[in-house]
Scaffold this motif. Structure first.
Motif, PDB file in Angstrom:
ATOM      1  N   LEU A   6     -85.048 -71.327 -68.398  1.00 53.06           N
ATOM      2  CA  LEU A   6     -84.885 -72.189 -67.220  1.00 53.06           C
ATOM      3  C   LEU A   6     -85.972 -73.254 -67.174  1.00 53.06           C
ATOM      4  O   LEU A   6     -85.719 -74.410 -66.827  1.00 53.06           O
ATOM      5  CB  LEU A   6     -84.934 -71.340 -65.944  1.00 53.06           C
ATOM      6  CG  LEU A   6     -83.704 -70.485 -65.658  1.00 53.06           C
ATOM      7  CD1 LEU A   6     -83.940 -69.604 -64.443  1.00 53.06           C
ATOM      8  CD2 LEU A   6     -82.486 -71.370 -65.450  1.00 53.06           C
ATOM      9  N   LEU A   7     -87.205 -72.867 -67.529  1.00 60.78           N
ATOM     10  CA  LEU A   7     -88.337 -73.812 -67.525  1.00 60.78           C
ATOM     11  C   LEU A   7     -88.988 -73.802 -68.901  1.00 60.78           C
ATOM     12  O   LEU A   7     -89.849 -72.959 -69.182  1.00 60.78           O
ATOM     13  CB  LEU A   7     -89.361 -73.427 -66.443  1.00 60.78           C
ATOM     14  CG  LEU A   7     -88.918 -73.590 -64.996  1.00 60.78           C
ATOM     15  CD1 LEU A   7     -89.981 -73.065 -64.047  1.00 60.78           C
ATOM     16  CD2 LEU A   7     -88.627 -75.045 -64.684  1.00 60.78           C
ATOM     17  N   TYR A  52     -94.397 -82.733 -63.531  1.00 58.26           N
ATOM     18  CA  TYR A  52     -94.188 -81.439 -64.174  1.00 58.26           C
ATOM     19  C   TYR A  52     -95.234 -81.251 -65.273  1.00 58.26           C
ATOM     20  O   TYR A  52     -95.575 -82.178 -66.000  1.00 58.26           O
ATOM     21  CB  TYR A  52     -92.797 -81.363 -64.810  1.00 58.26           C
ATOM     22  CG  TYR A  52     -91.651 -81.516 -63.835  1.00 58.26           C
ATOM     23  CD1 TYR A  52     -91.718 -80.978 -62.555  1.00 58.26           C
ATOM     24  CD2 TYR A  52     -90.495 -82.204 -64.201  1.00 58.26           C
ATOM     25  CE1 TYR A  52     -90.670 -81.118 -61.665  1.00 58.26           C
ATOM     26  CE2 TYR A  52     -89.430 -82.345 -63.315  1.00 58.26           C
ATOM     27  CZ  TYR A  52     -89.531 -81.809 -62.044  1.00 58.26           C
ATOM     28  OH  TYR A  52     -88.490 -81.953 -61.173  1.00 58.26           O
ATOM     29  N   LYS A  71     -84.404 -80.498 -67.943  1.00 61.16           N
ATOM     30  CA  LYS A  71     -84.266 -79.072 -67.651  1.00 61.16           C
ATOM     31  C   LYS A  71     -85.090 -78.690 -66.421  1.00 61.16           C
ATOM     32  O   LYS A  71     -84.658 -77.891 -65.584  1.00 61.16           O
ATOM     33  CB  LYS A  71     -84.699 -78.235 -68.861  1.00 61.16           C
ATOM     34  CG  LYS A  71     -83.769 -78.358 -70.065  1.00 61.16           C
ATOM     35  CD  LYS A  71     -82.395 -77.836 -69.728  1.00 61.16           C
ATOM     36  CE  LYS A  71     -81.449 -77.961 -70.919  1.00 61.16           C
ATOM     37  NZ  LYS A  71     -80.089 -77.450 -70.598  1.00 61.16           N
ATOM     38  N   PHE A  72     -86.297 -79.258 -66.307  1.00 61.61           N
ATOM     39  CA  PHE A  72     -87.119 -79.017 -65.119  1.00 61.61           C
ATOM     40  C   PHE A  72     -86.434 -79.586 -63.875  1.00 61.61           C
ATOM     41  O   PHE A  72     -86.431 -78.962 -62.804  1.00 61.61           O
ATOM     42  CB  PHE A  72     -88.501 -79.665 -65.300  1.00 61.61           C
ATOM     43  CG  PHE A  72     -89.517 -78.753 -65.910  1.00 61.61           C
ATOM     44  CD1 PHE A  72     -90.577 -78.263 -65.160  1.00 61.61           C
ATOM     45  CD2 PHE A  72     -89.420 -78.368 -67.241  1.00 61.61           C
ATOM     46  CE1 PHE A  72     -91.518 -77.418 -65.719  1.00 61.61           C
ATOM     47  CE2 PHE A  72     -90.353 -77.536 -67.814  1.00 61.61           C
ATOM     48  CZ  PHE A  72     -91.409 -77.053 -67.051  1.00 61.61           C
ATOM     49  N   GLU A  73     -85.862 -80.790 -64.011  1.00 61.29           N
ATOM     50  CA  GLU A  73     -85.180 -81.419 -62.876  1.00 61.29           C
ATOM     51  C   GLU A  73     -84.001 -80.559 -62.416  1.00 61.29           C
ATOM     52  O   GLU A  73     -83.778 -80.377 -61.209  1.00 61.29           O
ATOM     53  CB  GLU A  73     -84.683 -82.809 -63.275  1.00 61.29           C
ATOM     54  CG  GLU A  73     -85.782 -83.840 -63.472  1.00 61.29           C
ATOM     55  CD  GLU A  73     -85.215 -85.173 -63.926  1.00 61.29           C
ATOM     56  OE1 GLU A  73     -83.988 -85.273 -64.124  1.00 61.29           O
ATOM     57  OE2 GLU A  73     -85.994 -86.123 -64.066  1.00 61.29           O
ATOM     58  N   HIS A  74     -83.256 -80.047 -63.383  1.00 60.24           N
ATOM     59  CA  HIS A  74     -82.108 -79.210 -63.045  1.00 60.24           C
ATOM     60  C   HIS A  74     -82.556 -77.961 -62.282  1.00 60.24           C
ATOM     61  O   HIS A  74     -81.934 -77.572 -61.275  1.00 60.24           O
ATOM     62  CB  HIS A  74     -81.362 -78.813 -64.326  1.00 60.24           C
ATOM     63  CG  HIS A  74     -80.207 -77.891 -64.099  1.00 60.24           C
ATOM     64  ND1 HIS A  74     -79.035 -78.304 -63.541  1.00 60.24           N
ATOM     65  CD2 HIS A  74     -80.084 -76.553 -64.339  1.00 60.24           C
ATOM     66  CE1 HIS A  74     -78.208 -77.266 -63.441  1.00 60.24           C
ATOM     67  NE2 HIS A  74     -78.825 -76.191 -63.923  1.00 60.24           N
ATOM     68  N   PHE A  75     -83.629 -77.336 -62.766  1.00 61.34           N
ATOM     69  CA  PHE A  75     -84.142 -76.140 -62.090  1.00 61.34           C
ATOM     70  C   PHE A  75     -84.645 -76.494 -60.689  1.00 61.34           C
ATOM     71  O   PHE A  75     -84.415 -75.747 -59.727  1.00 61.34           O
ATOM     72  CB  PHE A  75     -85.274 -75.525 -62.923  1.00 61.34           C
ATOM     73  CG  PHE A  75     -85.831 -74.266 -62.326  1.00 61.34           C
ATOM     74  CD1 PHE A  75     -85.152 -73.060 -62.453  1.00 61.34           C
ATOM     75  CD2 PHE A  75     -87.027 -74.283 -61.620  1.00 61.34           C
ATOM     76  CE1 PHE A  75     -85.666 -71.898 -61.904  1.00 61.34           C
ATOM     77  CE2 PHE A  75     -87.540 -73.126 -61.054  1.00 61.34           C
ATOM     78  CZ  PHE A  75     -86.855 -71.931 -61.213  1.00 61.34           C
ATOM     79  N   HIS A  76     -85.330 -77.653 -60.590  1.00 67.34           N
ATOM     80  CA  HIS A  76     -85.840 -78.091 -59.292  1.00 67.34           C
ATOM     81  C   HIS A  76     -84.688 -78.325 -58.318  1.00 67.34           C
ATOM     82  O   HIS A  76     -84.749 -77.933 -57.135  1.00 67.34           O
ATOM     83  CB  HIS A  76     -86.656 -79.375 -59.477  1.00 67.34           C
ATOM     84  CG  HIS A  76     -87.276 -79.878 -58.209  1.00 67.34           C
ATOM     85  ND1 HIS A  76     -87.319 -81.198 -57.870  1.00 67.34           N
ATOM     86  CD2 HIS A  76     -87.864 -79.217 -57.175  1.00 67.34           C
ATOM     87  CE1 HIS A  76     -87.906 -81.336 -56.692  1.00 67.34           C
ATOM     88  NE2 HIS A  76     -88.251 -80.147 -56.254  1.00 67.34           N
ATOM     89  N   LEU A 103     -81.734 -76.951 -58.464  1.00 64.07           N
ATOM     90  CA  LEU A 103     -81.164 -75.644 -58.158  1.00 64.07           C
ATOM     91  C   LEU A 103     -81.959 -74.940 -57.061  1.00 64.07           C
ATOM     92  O   LEU A 103     -81.391 -74.409 -56.086  1.00 64.07           O
ATOM     93  CB  LEU A 103     -81.130 -74.792 -59.428  1.00 64.07           C
ATOM     94  CG  LEU A 103     -80.545 -73.374 -59.310  1.00 64.07           C
ATOM     95  CD1 LEU A 103     -79.076 -73.454 -58.937  1.00 64.07           C
ATOM     96  CD2 LEU A 103     -80.725 -72.609 -60.616  1.00 64.07           C
ATOM     97  N   VAL A 104     -83.289 -74.954 -57.199  1.00 66.79           N
ATOM     98  CA  VAL A 104     -84.151 -74.326 -56.193  1.00 66.79           C
ATOM     99  C   VAL A 104     -84.022 -75.038 -54.850  1.00 66.79           C
ATOM    100  O   VAL A 104     -83.962 -74.403 -53.788  1.00 66.79           O
ATOM    101  CB  VAL A 104     -85.627 -74.329 -56.671  1.00 66.79           C
ATOM    102  CG1 VAL A 104     -86.557 -73.868 -55.554  1.00 66.79           C
ATOM    103  CG2 VAL A 104     -85.781 -73.443 -57.890  1.00 66.79           C
ATOM    104  N   LYS A 118     -91.568 -74.628 -70.572  1.00 66.53           N
ATOM    105  CA  LYS A 118     -92.912 -75.165 -70.327  1.00 66.53           C
ATOM    106  C   LYS A 118     -93.792 -75.147 -71.568  1.00 66.53           C
ATOM    107  O   LYS A 118     -94.526 -76.098 -71.848  1.00 66.53           O
ATOM    108  CB  LYS A 118     -93.579 -74.361 -69.203  1.00 66.53           C
ATOM    109  CG  LYS A 118     -94.987 -74.806 -68.882  1.00 66.53           C
ATOM    110  CD  LYS A 118     -95.590 -73.954 -67.774  1.00 66.53           C
ATOM    111  CE  LYS A 118     -97.027 -74.378 -67.488  1.00 66.53           C
ATOM    112  NZ  LYS A 118     -97.655 -73.554 -66.440  1.00 66.53           N
TER     113      LYS A 118
END
Length: 469
Positions: free
Chosen positions: A157-158, A187, A289-294, A296-297, A160
């Motif tokens: 998901l992240l 990020y 991918k970070f944007e998508h997770f952000h 989603l949250v 990093k």
């Protein structure tokens, strides 16, 4: 002209080495008058930048065994022309392990022996060989069930922590870092560089070695990226190599490529989890991918807020309704039990007065007891301290007496050990050159020694030394 000599009763001719090699040269020149197209593999390039000349070792293999081998030459001017022509057609430089079609002349030199002089190259033949090898690699990976293996991995998901295979000085690597480190969302990424050759000779071995190094630390990384930039489309045949593609396909982490090749996708790019053409595309992919997770949250947070608000509103409404009903019931019960409550109030007041009176008497008795008890305790403790003082004084005197007697005993023993007392008991000290003589081997005949006794000193000269057997 040949000369003669006698050998086993016969006259034999012999030739000089120059005559023989000269004859070989003439025979070869007469037999091989034309130039020939030859299919061969470059075993070793042997390019010398200072002179510009190249001396390739050419081989033919069957079942990975060399069945033919010969040296060759490409003079500097020809080498420049051949290299340019080959690169424009194939996108590759001539390199070791490559199968090519050369136009050659057979040359024999008396001093340097047999070789081939390379005049030209046919790049289309090599392109065909490269295409055939590419297809063979694809078919083999599919047959072994490896072709889609890396694509089937779960992407974190992240992503990093990133293992980067690149060249530290390349423009593509620095573009990649710049995009990641200066993304507008702030990020934070952790990237570790594993430097490798990314094109030409040695690229396959170098990249595979770094993948194996990363495999030892898979727990530390989320993804692996292979990026290059600034090199155009030259030197990308390494990414069609089966060994490299197999290592990438079976790697336990998702692999992302950005090797700057927009057309004619390589085998390695086909089998990676994602191919993003350029290093900057890879960086944006990771940020996405970070944007998508952000997002989603954030959506979950909004849903939670709305759901919580609706729930609280319903619960507040239910509580208000319950409070009204509860108040009515309380008032009803109070009115219904008012007489009983007054009786209980009277009984509780009477019992409270009796309890307070009893506790007051108990408190007075406790105060009287506490006024006299401390005096007895103090007197008892004072008497105990007095007895301890007397005992401590007695033990201290006895200990001092014992220590005095021990000191007297030690003093008498020390007196006995004084040198003058030791001499009185019949001992002596022998000196040689003002130093105590400890062993007979330290003196020799003719030496003058001084013997110290209780009553004085004796000076004597050694005439003989009898050593113990």
């Amino acid at each position: 002209m040949p000369e003669t000599f006698e050998y086993r009763n016969k006259t034999q001719k012999y030739y000089s080495l120059g005559e023989l090699t000269g004859s070989i040269r003439k025979v070869i020149a007469k037999a091989y008058t034309s130039a020939y197209w030859v299919k061969t593999e470059i075993a070793k390039l042997n390019f010398y930048p200072y002179s510009g000349h190249c001396y390739p070792d050419l081989v033919e293999k069957q079942n990975n065994k060399v069945v033919a081998q010969i040296r060759s030459t490409i003079w500097s001017g020809t080498f420049d022309a051949i290299t340019k022509k080959f690169r424009q057609a194939t996108g590759e430089n001539l390199s070791e392990g490559m199968t090519v079609l050369f136009l050659v002349r057979v040359v024999y030199h008396e001093q340097h022996g047999l070789s081939l002089n390379i005049l030209d190259v046919e790049p289309s033949f090599t392109l065909g060989e490269m295409a055939r090898e590419k297809q063979q690699a694809i078919q083999r990976l599919k047959k072994e069930g490896l072709f889609d293996l890396n694509k089937q991995l779960a992407f974190p998901l992240l992503p990093k922590n990133i293992a980067v295979i690149s060249v530290e000085t390349s423009k593509g690597y620095h573009d990649f870092l710049n995009i990641l480190q200066n993304n507008r969302y702030g990020y934070h990424f952790e990237q570790t560089l594993f430097p490798a050759l990314l094109q030409g000779e040695g690229a396959v071995k170098s990249i595979v070695q770094q993948l194996k190094a990363i495999a030892h630390y898979t727990g530390r990384f989320d993804v692996v990226v292979i990026i290059r930039g600034g090199g155009g489309d030259v030197g990308l045949s390494a990414y069609n190599n089966y060994t490299l593609a197999k290592e990438v396909a079976g790697f336990p982490l998702p692999v992302i490529t950005g090797i700057g090749h927009a057309t004619n996708e390589t085998v390695t790019e086909m089998i990676t989890f994602a191919n993003k053409i350029t290093p900057t595309d890879v960086a944006y992919f990771l940020i996405e991918k970070f944007e998508h997770f952000h997002a989603l949250v954030y959506n979950l947070e909004e849903k939670l807020k709305k759901g919580s608000s609706r729930f609280l509103a319903k619960q507040t409404e239910a509580l208000n309704s319950f409070t009204g009903v509860f108040n009515q019931q309380v008032r009803f019960l109070v009115e219904q039990n008012k007489g009983r409550l007054q009786l209980y109030q009277s009984v509780i007041a009477s019992l409270s007065r009796r309890f307070l009176a009893t506790e007051k008497n108990n408190l007075l008795e406790l105060i009287t007891h506490l006024q006299y008890k401390p005096v007895g305790v103090i007197l008892h403790e004072k008497e105990k301290i007095s007895r301890l003082n007397e005992m401590l004084l007695l033990l201290s005197k006895q200990n001092l007496k014992n220590q005095a007697m021990m000191l007297q005993h030690l003093e008498s023993r020390l007196k006995l050990l004084k040198p003058e007392n030791v001499l009185k008991r019949g001992y002596s000290i022998t000196r040689l050159n003002k130093k105590a003589l400890k062993h007979a081997g330290e003196a020799k005949p003719g030496d003058t020694i001084i013997t110290v006794l209780s009553g004085g000193k004796i000076e004597s000269t050694i005439t003989k030394i009898n050593k113990n057997e």
